[in-house]
Design a protein around this motif. Structure first.
Motif, short mmCIF file in Angstrom:
data_model
loop_
_atom_site.label_atom_id
_atom_site.label_comp_id
_atom_site.label_asym_id
_atom_site.label_seq_id
_atom_site.Cartn_x
_atom_site.Cartn_y
_atom_site.Cartn_z
N MET A 158 82.10 5.35 11.43
CA MET A 158 82.21 7.20 11.87
C MET A 158 80.25 7.02 11.29
SD MET A 158 85.52 7.71 10.43
CE MET A 158 84.86 10.24 11.22
N HIS A 159 79.54 6.45 10.75
CA HIS A 159 78.24 6.56 10.63
C HIS A 159 77.67 6.69 11.95
CE1 HIS A 159 76.66 2.81 11.66
NE2 HIS A 159 75.64 3.38 11.51
N LEU A 160 78.13 6.23 13.37
CA LEU A 160 77.36 6.21 14.54
C LEU A 160 77.48 7.99 14.91
CD1 LEU A 160 78.97 3.02 15.83
CD2 LEU A 160 76.64 3.67 14.73
N GLY A 161 78.86 9.05 13.66
CA GLY A 161 78.87 10.20 15.14
C GLY A 161 78.11 10.97 14.45
N SER A 213 79.07 16.71 7.63
CA SER A 213 80.11 15.63 7.34
C SER A 213 80.91 14.44 7.10
CB SER A 213 80.72 15.51 9.05
OG SER A 213 79.64 14.90 9.61
N TYR A 214 81.83 14.18 6.95
CA TYR A 214 82.28 12.73 6.94
C TYR A 214 80.62 11.90 7.60
CZ TYR A 214 84.39 8.30 5.88
OH TYR A 214 84.70 6.68 5.23
N SER A 215 80.80 11.52 8.32
CA SER A 215 80.09 10.63 9.47
C SER A 215 78.92 11.23 9.81
CB SER A 215 80.16 11.46 11.06
OG SER A 215 81.52 11.41 11.42
N ASP A 216 78.32 12.29 9.21
CA ASP A 216 76.93 12.72 8.04
C ASP A 216 76.34 11.76 6.92
OD1 ASP A 216 76.53 14.76 10.48
OD2 ASP A 216 77.51 16.46 9.22
N SER A 217 77.94 12.23 6.31
CA SER A 217 77.33 11.45 4.90
C SER A 217 77.40 9.55 5.15
CB SER A 217 78.23 11.82 3.86
OG SER A 217 79.50 10.60 4.53
N LYS A 218 78.80 9.22 5.54
CA LYS A 218 77.73 8.21 6.70
C LYS A 218 76.75 7.26 6.51
CE LYS A 218 81.53 6.93 4.20
NZ LYS A 218 81.34 5.90 2.44
N LEU A 219 75.59 8.17 8.00
CA LEU A 219 74.62 8.13 7.65
C LEU A 219 74.25 7.74 7.09
CD1 LEU A 219 72.53 7.65 10.27
CD2 LEU A 219 73.15 9.70 11.43
N PHE A 220 73.85 9.31 6.11
CA PHE A 220 72.76 9.04 5.04
C PHE A 220 72.82 8.31 4.11
CE2 PHE A 220 72.12 14.28 5.41
CZ PHE A 220 71.69 14.24 6.43
#
Length: 239
Positions: free
Chosen positions: A118-121, A138-145
């Protein structure tokens, strides 16, 4: 044998990794949010695991967790496993705490940060990480970070092997009982990266899924975004 600290190891993938690593003869430090949660890891402690406690959503308690690990003699590796999927604490637990523990925990030469497909979003915008004690995203933001954090550590600290892992959608409390992926594969890569001497496991700066390198979001490898993220996190924990 390695000494490995695993955050969020009272249940889910963290507990599964702790159990497997203990069974392999490694020295494991488990983590629970509070003393009352230690009952969930009593069997692991009985098998020889050490335990630390603290709420990763709280900066002072996160600092205390690092102090507890350091008083145990530090560690050889850290699996930054703890995470939340919903609510206002997503960035605090999923990003700020791994950053602060990376700064404070002594000794590790292998670091694994739990990411997600989900980091891809996610959005490469650090505006939510202000120095005012708040962290939004968001969760996706957090996983990108946290993926960018793993790759930034790999770039800045060549003496450390730092990698991000997408464990897949597995049937844990977070993933739900209907998750289609293999639970064993969900924690195998983390264990492999912190213990194996296979050449691939001794690399750094990777984004992994089931022991295979994958391409992360382009921003995760962008040096300017990494530097902006590290600056925002430093300001956040100082503020």
């Amino acid at each position: 044998m390695a000494r490995i600290f695993i955050t969020g190891s009272a249940d889910g993938l963290g507990r599964a990794a702790a159990q497997t690593l203990l069974g392999g003869g490694h020295d494991v430090i488990v983590h629970a949010r509070g003393a009352e949660r230690l009952t969930a890891v009593k069997d692991l402690i009985d098998q020889g695991a050490s335990a630390v406690t603290g709420d990763l959503a709280d900066l002072d308690q996160t600092r205390s967790i690092a102090d507890q690990v350091n008083r145990l003699g530090g560690c050889d590796a850290v699996i930054h496993n703890a995470g939340v999927y919903t609510g206002p604490l997503i960035m605090a637990v999923n990003v700020v705490a791994p950053y602060l523990l990376t700064v404070l925990v002594e000794g590790p030469r292998r670091l694994v940060y739990l990411s997600s497909s989900m980091h891809l979003g996610g959005r490469p915008d650090v505006a939510g990480l202000g120095g005012n004690g708040q962290a939004a995203g968001s969760y996706s933001d957090s996983k990108l970070f946290v993926t960018a954090l793993a790759l930034a550590v790999a770039r800045i600290r060549p003496d450390v092997r730092s990698n991000a892992v997408d464990p897949g959608w597995v049937p844990t409390k977070m993933g739900g009982p209907g998750a289609p992926d293999d639970l064993r594969l969900g924690h195998l890569t983390q264990e492999w990266l912190v213990t194996s001497d296979e050449p691939e496991a001794l690399t750094s700066g990777g984004y992994w899924h089931h022991q295979q390198r994958r391409d992360p979001h382009p921003a995760a490898r962008d040096r300017r975004f990494q530097d902006a993220l590290l600056a925002a996190l430093a300001a956040h924990v100082a503020g």
